[in-house]
Enzyme design. Structure first.
Site, mmCIF file in Angstrom:
data_model
loop_
_atom_site.group_PDB
_atom_site.id
_atom_site.type_symbol
_atom_site.label_atom_id
_atom_site.label_comp_id
_atom_site.label_asym_id
_atom_site.label_seq_id
_atom_site.Cartn_x
_atom_site.Cartn_y
_atom_site.Cartn_z
ATOM 1 N N THR A 412 0.809 -1.213 0.000
ATOM 2 C CA THR A 412 0.000 0.000 0.000
ATOM 3 C C THR A 412 0.849 1.273 0.000
ATOM 4 O OG1 THR A 412 -1.604 -1.210 1.298
ATOM 5 C CG2 THR A 412 -1.938 1.127 1.195
ATOM 6 N N GLU A 451 -6.828 -8.219 -3.042
ATOM 7 C CA GLU A 451 -7.591 -7.603 -1.941
ATOM 8 C C GLU A 451 -8.618 -8.540 -1.312
ATOM 9 O OE1 GLU A 451 -6.545 -4.484 -0.084
ATOM 10 O OE2 GLU A 451 -6.317 -4.202 -2.223
ATOM 11 N N SER A 478 -11.334 -3.044 5.208
ATOM 12 C CA SER A 478 -9.996 -2.473 5.099
ATOM 13 C C SER A 478 -9.620 -1.822 6.421
ATOM 14 C CB SER A 478 -9.989 -1.417 3.998
ATOM 15 O OG SER A 478 -8.789 -0.680 4.024
HETATM 16 N N1 GLU Z 1 -5.270 -4.383 2.214
HETATM 17 C C1 GLU Z 1 -4.999 -3.644 3.387
HETATM 18 C C2 GLU Z 1 -6.215 -2.884 3.862
HETATM 19 O O1 GLU Z 1 -7.020 -2.496 3.092
HETATM 20 C C3 GLU Z 1 -3.883 -2.679 3.182
HETATM 21 C C4 GLU Z 1 -2.607 -3.402 3.007
HETATM 22 C C5 GLU Z 1 -1.426 -2.661 3.509
HETATM 23 O O2 GLU Z 1 -1.478 -1.512 3.887
HETATM 24 O O3 GLU Z 1 -0.386 -3.270 3.518
HETATM 25 O O4 GLU Z 1 -6.361 -2.664 5.016
#
Ligand code: GLU
Length: 603
Positions: A412, A451, A478
């Site tokens: 991210t 995701e 998330s």
């Molecule tokens: N998929 C994660 C989320 O939406 C974020 C992944 C990350 O920040 O490494 O919370």
């Protein structure tokens, strides 16, 4: 990406020397763009993890673009230079403050589950869950991407430039290339077994079977063409046209190399995404979460992110205590306890379909007061702690059972942009794990997300219904927490970070550092971090453990598992008369790049 990037250029643009009309990615002879973790000035500011993306964003602002124009152009550039963290194959959450109307808006560009995805999507035929890596490196994990529509809608509603204009500098960077830095190379090296499975990914990121060397030039002409095709034909080509067909083919028939260089331990499972799923995808515009904290107003991202409600509940709990009157250790003890309580509730109650009524209850001060009474200033409670009972009848301290932790994640990226009119963008975007599902769409130059692995894989027998089980069309929960804080109605601070579930704790800790512990924003950013997500094994960075581990253990806090870094944040603080302090990480993930349109004090 961090350590240096585009060998051509952007330094001149970022230094304000480029003639109007030329793009930073097209100017020649300048060397590397500047890479400073803090920039103080006015007229607009950009902070991202990458100097090229920051230079592109600043260039847009200097040419009269607004914060949304600059944020989209910077995000598109991150899709080139930070391709393992973000890109058009993924999703994210965009928070926008409109200075004219003084309102905060959000875009939910989270990936959605294909209509064929059922509750058993990640279960084997014997009913047990698929191992995480097997789930990740599969077609099943790929959700319908939302990033491109996020950009389009943000520009349509609040931007002043077109999508083609916003994509142009990024396409140039992809075409001309940039200089490989240590982080870029390392992210490929960490994924080399996965990337080697797919011909398209291997050809792009493992040329000659190896990650590209630091200092070499990296080009992605396929991605340049993809951006240009979208610029010419609009987003329909991605959601209904040729690119949609290529995405669906990749998911349904993963482009497994005939001769994988690295032996692979499992079969690559196809996924069920269809053209219809892509055609039906749309972004949403949920109302932001809102919580008040010691006179500040904190706006965050609502479901399907748990970020806004989890940060907000923890702040509401902390508001019951005078942190600024405590020692650092005592204040951190309260921070860790509040975070654990908030995570217990987040894990139990928050998913994409959680009712607004329940979210409102979780953010009620009277509920926070009930939760806060579990905190003993002298003794940590046992973890995991039970979720509370946000039923509208508060007063007594609740107790009991346990809640599990989510997958922490580690990919991210985040960016923060402000313009001279006072508009602000706080944007977190992702493809989930670093490297997403490891499949580059053949001929298109971008990775797909994984995701869907943010869903809970299996309902725990005997436990209350998990709010985050897969379902057709559903968006996985998330932790992304793009946040904007106001002081007496005026923007004070915008911040966000990557880091999976640790995003919530990093945003919370930075707010506490800044508001309660007397740190400046750069200090609040650099300070060592800890992440307590309702676990008997919380994480902390080595410097945090050195500084506070013994004293926190004396208060009964569990031993921290040492983790090299938590997060890679970006932020901007707004000072008097239009001044801005743009801040990026000085060290984590190789350090980020903050810049302002004009340096120096505001008038
Ligand atoms: N998929 C994660 C989320 O939406 C974020 C992944 C990350 O920040 O490494 O919370």
């Amino acid at each position: 990406m961090k350590l240096g990037k585009i060998a051509v250029v952007a330094v001149v643009a970022a230094a304000g020397l480029v003639a109007p009309g030329s793009s930073p990615a097209l100017a020649h002879g300048g060397g590397e763009p500047p890479k400073e973790p803090t920039a103080v000035g006015y007229g607009g500011a950009v902070s991202t993890v990458d100097p090229t993306a920051t230079a592109v964003g600043l260039d847009v602002l200097r040419r009269g673009g607004n914060a949304v124009d600059a944020a989209v152009a910077a995000a598109a550039t991150l899709g080139v230079t930070e391709p393992f963290s973000a890109g058009i194959g993924g999703g994210g959450f965009f928070v926008y403050y409109d200075a004219k109307t003084r309102r905060v808006h959000t875009i939910d560009g989270r990936e959605s589950a294909p209509s064929a995805m059922g509750e058993d999507a990640f279960l084997k035929s014997d009913g047990t869950p698929i191992a995480f890596q097997e789930a990740r490196v599969s077609g099943i994990s790929a959700g319908v991407p939302g990033t491109l529509l996020t950009w389009k809608e943000a520009l349509r509603k609040w931007g002043s430039r077109s999508l083609p204009a916003a994509l142009a500098p990024a396409a140039d960077v992809a075409q001309r290339g940039f200089t490989v830095d240590a982080t870029f190379r390392q992210q490929i090296a960490d994924n080399s077994a996965q990337f080697a499975q797919f011909g398209s990914t291997r050809d792009l990121y493992l040329p000659g079977g190896q990650p590209p060397t630091v200092g070499s030039r990296f080009r992605n002409p396929d991605l340049a063409d993809t951006y240009r095709e979208i610029a010419r034909h609009g987003t329909d080509t991605f959601y209904e046209g040729r690119i949609a067909r290529d995405i669906v083919a990749t998911v349904q028939h993963p482009p497994v190399a005939a001769d994988p260089a690295v032996p692979w331990a499992f079969e690559i499972r196809p996924g069920g995404m269809t053209l219809n799923d892509l055609a039906r995808y749309d972004v949403r515009f949920p109302a932001p979460t809102r919580s008040d904290y010691r006179g500040y107003t904190v706006y965050g991202m609502s479901t399907p992110s748990s970020g806004g409600v989890a940060v907000g509940e923890a702040l509401n709990i902390l508001e019951r205590f005078d942190l600024s009157g405590m020692s650092a250790v005592d204040a951190l003890h309260h921070y860790l306890e509040a975070s654990a309580l908030s995570f217990a509730d987040r894990n139990r109650y928050v998913g994409a379909d959680t009712s607004q009524r329940l979210l409102d209850e979780l953010l009620r001060d009277r509920y926070a007061a009930e939760r806060a009474c579990l905190i003993d200033p002298a003794k940590a409670f046992a973890k995991p702690v039970a979720p509370g009972n946000p039923d509208g009848r508060y007063g007594e301290c609740a107790t009991s059972a346990a809640a599990a932790e989510g997958n922490p994640g580690q990919s991210t990226t985040n960016l923060t942009v402000a313009d001279k009119w006072g508009n602000i963008v706080e944007y977190t975007l992702t493809i989930e794990q670093t490297g997403g599902n490891a499949m580059v769409v053949p001929g298109r130059g971008f990775l797909l997300n994984n995701e869907m692995t943010d869903f809970t894989f299996i309902q725990t027998p005997g436990a209350p219904p998990d709010p985050n089980l897969p379902a057709p069309g559903k968006r996985p929960r998330s932790s992304m927490s793009p946040t904007i804080v106001f002081d007496d109605g005026k923007p004070f601070l915008a911040l966000g970070t990557p880091g999976g579930a640790t995003i919530i704790t990093t945003v919370l800790q930075m707010i506490v550092n800044r508001i309660d512990l007397g740190m400046t924003l750069p200090e609040a950013m650099a300070a060592p971090r800890a992440s307590q997500r309702n676990s008997a094994a919380p994480q902390a960075e080595p410097a945090f453990i050195t500084a506070y581990g013994t004293d926190l253990a004396a208060l009964g806090q569990p031993t921290f598992a040492s983790t090299a870094e938590l997060g890679a944040a970006t932020a901007i603080e707004f000072t008097r008369n239009g001044g801005m302090v743009a801040t990026a990480e000085p060290v984590r993930r190789g350090g980020g790049a903050a810049g302002v349109v004009r340096t120096g004090k505001s008038h």
